[in-house]
Scaffold this motif. Structure first.
Motif, PDB file in Angstrom:
ATOM      1  N   MET A   1     -24.008  -5.629  29.091  1.00 46.61           N
ATOM      2  CA  MET A   1     -24.574  -4.454  28.450  1.00 46.61           C
ATOM      3  C   MET A   1     -23.557  -3.870  27.495  1.00 46.61           C
ATOM      4  N   ALA A   2     -23.974  -3.592  26.306  1.00 46.00           N
ATOM      5  CA  ALA A   2     -23.067  -3.043  25.291  1.00 46.00           C
ATOM      6  C   ALA A   2     -22.755  -1.591  25.605  1.00 46.00           C
ATOM      7  N   ASP A   3     -21.535  -1.179  25.277  1.00 46.76           N
ATOM      8  CA  ASP A   3     -21.139   0.212  25.474  1.00 46.76           C
ATOM      9  C   ASP A   3     -21.821   1.049  24.408  1.00 46.76           C
ATOM     10  N   GLU A   4     -22.560   2.063  24.825  1.00 44.00           N
ATOM     11  CA  GLU A   4     -23.306   2.884  23.875  1.00 44.00           C
ATOM     12  C   GLU A   4     -22.479   4.013  23.289  1.00 44.00           C
ATOM     13  N   HIS A   5     -21.240   4.156  23.733  1.00 37.54           N
ATOM     14  CA  HIS A   5     -20.408   5.263  23.278  1.00 37.54           C
ATOM     15  C   HIS A   5     -19.197   4.746  22.520  1.00 37.54           C
ATOM     16  N   GLU A   6     -18.869   5.452  21.481  1.00 35.72           N
ATOM     17  CA  GLU A   6     -17.647   5.175  20.741  1.00 35.72           C
ATOM     18  C   GLU A   6     -16.489   5.746  21.554  1.00 35.72           C
ATOM     19  N   SER A   7     -15.322   5.135  21.434  1.00 32.40           N
ATOM     20  CA  SER A   7     -14.166   5.701  22.122  1.00 32.40           C
ATOM     21  C   SER A   7     -12.967   5.704  21.198  1.00 32.40           C
ATOM     22  N   ALA A   8     -12.052   6.587  21.509  1.00 32.66           N
ATOM     23  CA  ALA A   8     -10.821   6.716  20.738  1.00 32.66           C
ATOM     24  C   ALA A   8      -9.668   6.791  21.724  1.00 32.66           C
ATOM     25  N   ARG A   9      -8.504   6.424  21.269  1.00 32.99           N
ATOM     26  CA  ARG A   9      -7.298   6.496  22.099  1.00 32.99           C
ATOM     27  C   ARG A   9      -6.319   7.378  21.345  1.00 32.99           C
ATOM     28  N   ARG A  10      -5.914   8.498  21.956  1.00 39.08           N
ATOM     29  CA  ARG A  10      -5.037   9.462  21.283  1.00 39.08           C
ATOM     30  C   ARG A  10      -3.915   9.858  22.221  1.00 39.08           C
ATOM     31  N   THR A  11      -2.775  10.155  21.652  1.00 37.59           N
ATOM     32  CA  THR A  11      -1.659  10.636  22.459  1.00 37.59           C
ATOM     33  C   THR A  11      -1.897  12.098  22.846  1.00 37.59           C
ATOM     34  N   VAL A  12      -1.172  12.544  23.859  1.00 37.53           N
ATOM     35  CA  VAL A  12      -1.259  13.941  24.273  1.00 37.53           C
ATOM     36  C   VAL A  12      -0.945  14.856  23.092  1.00 37.53           C
ATOM     37  N   ALA A  13       0.072  14.524  22.324  1.00 39.54           N
ATOM     38  CA  ALA A  13       0.452  15.346  21.173  1.00 39.54           C
ATOM     39  C   ALA A  13      -0.673  15.403  20.141  1.00 39.54           C
ATOM     40  N   GLU A  14      -1.340  14.283  19.879  1.00 43.06           N
ATOM     41  CA  GLU A  14      -2.446  14.265  18.926  1.00 43.06           C
ATOM     42  C   GLU A  14      -3.610  15.118  19.416  1.00 43.06           C
ATOM     43  N   VAL A  15      -3.910  15.008  20.703  1.00 36.64           N
ATOM     44  CA  VAL A  15      -5.007  15.796  21.262  1.00 36.64           C
ATOM     45  C   VAL A  15      -4.666  17.281  21.202  1.00 36.64           C
ATOM     46  N   ARG A  16      -3.429  17.623  21.523  1.00 40.04           N
ATOM     47  CA  ARG A  16      -3.008  19.024  21.464  1.00 40.04           C
ATOM     48  C   ARG A  16      -3.180  19.574  20.052  1.00 40.04           C
ATOM     49  N   LYS A  17      -2.777  18.787  19.068  1.00 41.99           N
ATOM     50  CA  LYS A  17      -2.850  19.223  17.671  1.00 41.99           C
ATOM     51  C   LYS A  17      -4.297  19.366  17.195  1.00 41.99           C
ATOM     52  N   ASP A  18      -5.162  18.455  17.620  1.00 43.78           N
ATOM     53  CA  ASP A  18      -6.545  18.411  17.134  1.00 43.78           C
ATOM     54  C   ASP A  18      -7.550  18.665  18.251  1.00 43.78           C
ATOM     55  N   PHE A  19      -7.225  19.570  19.178  1.00 37.18           N
ATOM     56  CA  PHE A  19      -8.046  19.776  20.363  1.00 37.18           C
ATOM     57  C   PHE A  19      -9.501  20.097  20.032  1.00 37.18           C
ATOM     58  N   THR A  20      -9.728  21.014  19.109  1.00 43.31           N
ATOM     59  CA  THR A  20     -11.098  21.392  18.747  1.00 43.31           C
ATOM     60  C   THR A  20     -11.872  20.193  18.225  1.00 43.31           C
ATOM     61  N   GLU A  21     -11.239  19.378  17.394  1.00 42.94           N
ATOM     62  CA  GLU A  21     -11.903  18.178  16.861  1.00 42.94           C
ATOM     63  C   GLU A  21     -12.257  17.209  17.990  1.00 42.94           C
ATOM     64  N   VAL A  22     -11.345  16.990  18.922  1.00 43.03           N
ATOM     65  CA  VAL A  22     -11.591  16.069  20.033  1.00 43.03           C
ATOM     66  C   VAL A  22     -12.770  16.557  20.872  1.00 43.03           C
ATOM     67  N   ILE A  23     -12.793  17.849  21.175  1.00 47.99           N
ATOM     68  CA  ILE A  23     -13.893  18.417  21.956  1.00 47.99           C
ATOM     69  C   ILE A  23     -15.208  18.302  21.195  1.00 47.99           C
ATOM     70  N   ASN A  24     -15.200  18.612  19.914  1.00 49.41           N
ATOM     71  CA  ASN A  24     -16.427  18.511  19.120  1.00 49.41           C
ATOM     72  C   ASN A  24     -16.928  17.078  19.031  1.00 49.41           C
ATOM     73  N   ARG A  25     -16.017  16.125  18.885  1.00 45.98           N
ATOM     74  CA  ARG A  25     -16.437  14.718  18.826  1.00 45.98           C
ATOM     75  C   ARG A  25     -17.073  14.282  20.148  1.00 45.98           C
ATOM     76  N   ALA A  26     -16.541  14.757  21.255  1.00 47.52           N
ATOM     77  CA  ALA A  26     -17.140  14.435  22.559  1.00 47.52           C
ATOM     78  C   ALA A  26     -18.524  15.062  22.665  1.00 47.52           C
ATOM     79  N   HIS A  27     -18.620  16.316  22.308  1.00 47.13           N
ATOM     80  CA  HIS A  27     -19.875  17.048  22.475  1.00 47.13           C
ATOM     81  C   HIS A  27     -20.969  16.589  21.505  1.00 47.13           C
ATOM     82  N   TYR A  28     -20.648  16.518  20.239  1.00 47.26           N
ATOM     83  CA  TYR A  28     -21.671  16.240  19.229  1.00 47.26           C
ATOM     84  C   TYR A  28     -21.905  14.754  18.957  1.00 47.26           C
TER      85      TYR A  28
END
Length: 71
Positions: A1-28
């Motif tokens: 079965m194909a994965d229906e979700h896109e995924s990204a791999r980010r460092t803690v520092a990248e997530v901290r810097k772009d937290f709002t973007e990461v949350i929005n990408r998960a949600h929307y």
């Protein structure tokens, strides 16, 4: 079965810097983000609907619940 979700791999520092973007990408866009530190996965940020389905599939209660009241 194909994965229906896109995924990204980010460092803690990248997530901290772009937290709002990461949350929005998960949600929307249902983009799962694997948060890594020293190349080791530390957490995965997923959208709430995916989390609810995973809990049901595992026969576990969701931990989302209602937000605490501030009285």
């Amino acid at each position: 079965m194909a994965d229906e979700h896109e995924s990204a791999r980010r460092t803690v520092a990248e997530v901290r810097k772009d937290f709002t973007e990461v949350i929005n990408r998960a949600h929307y866009n249902a983009v799962h983000t694997v948060v890594v530190r020293y190349e080791e996965p530390r957490a995965v940020i997923v959208d709430p609907a995916w989390y609810e389905r995973a809990c049901r599939a595992l026969g576990e209660e969701s931990r989302l619940g209602e937000p605490p009241t501030t009285a």
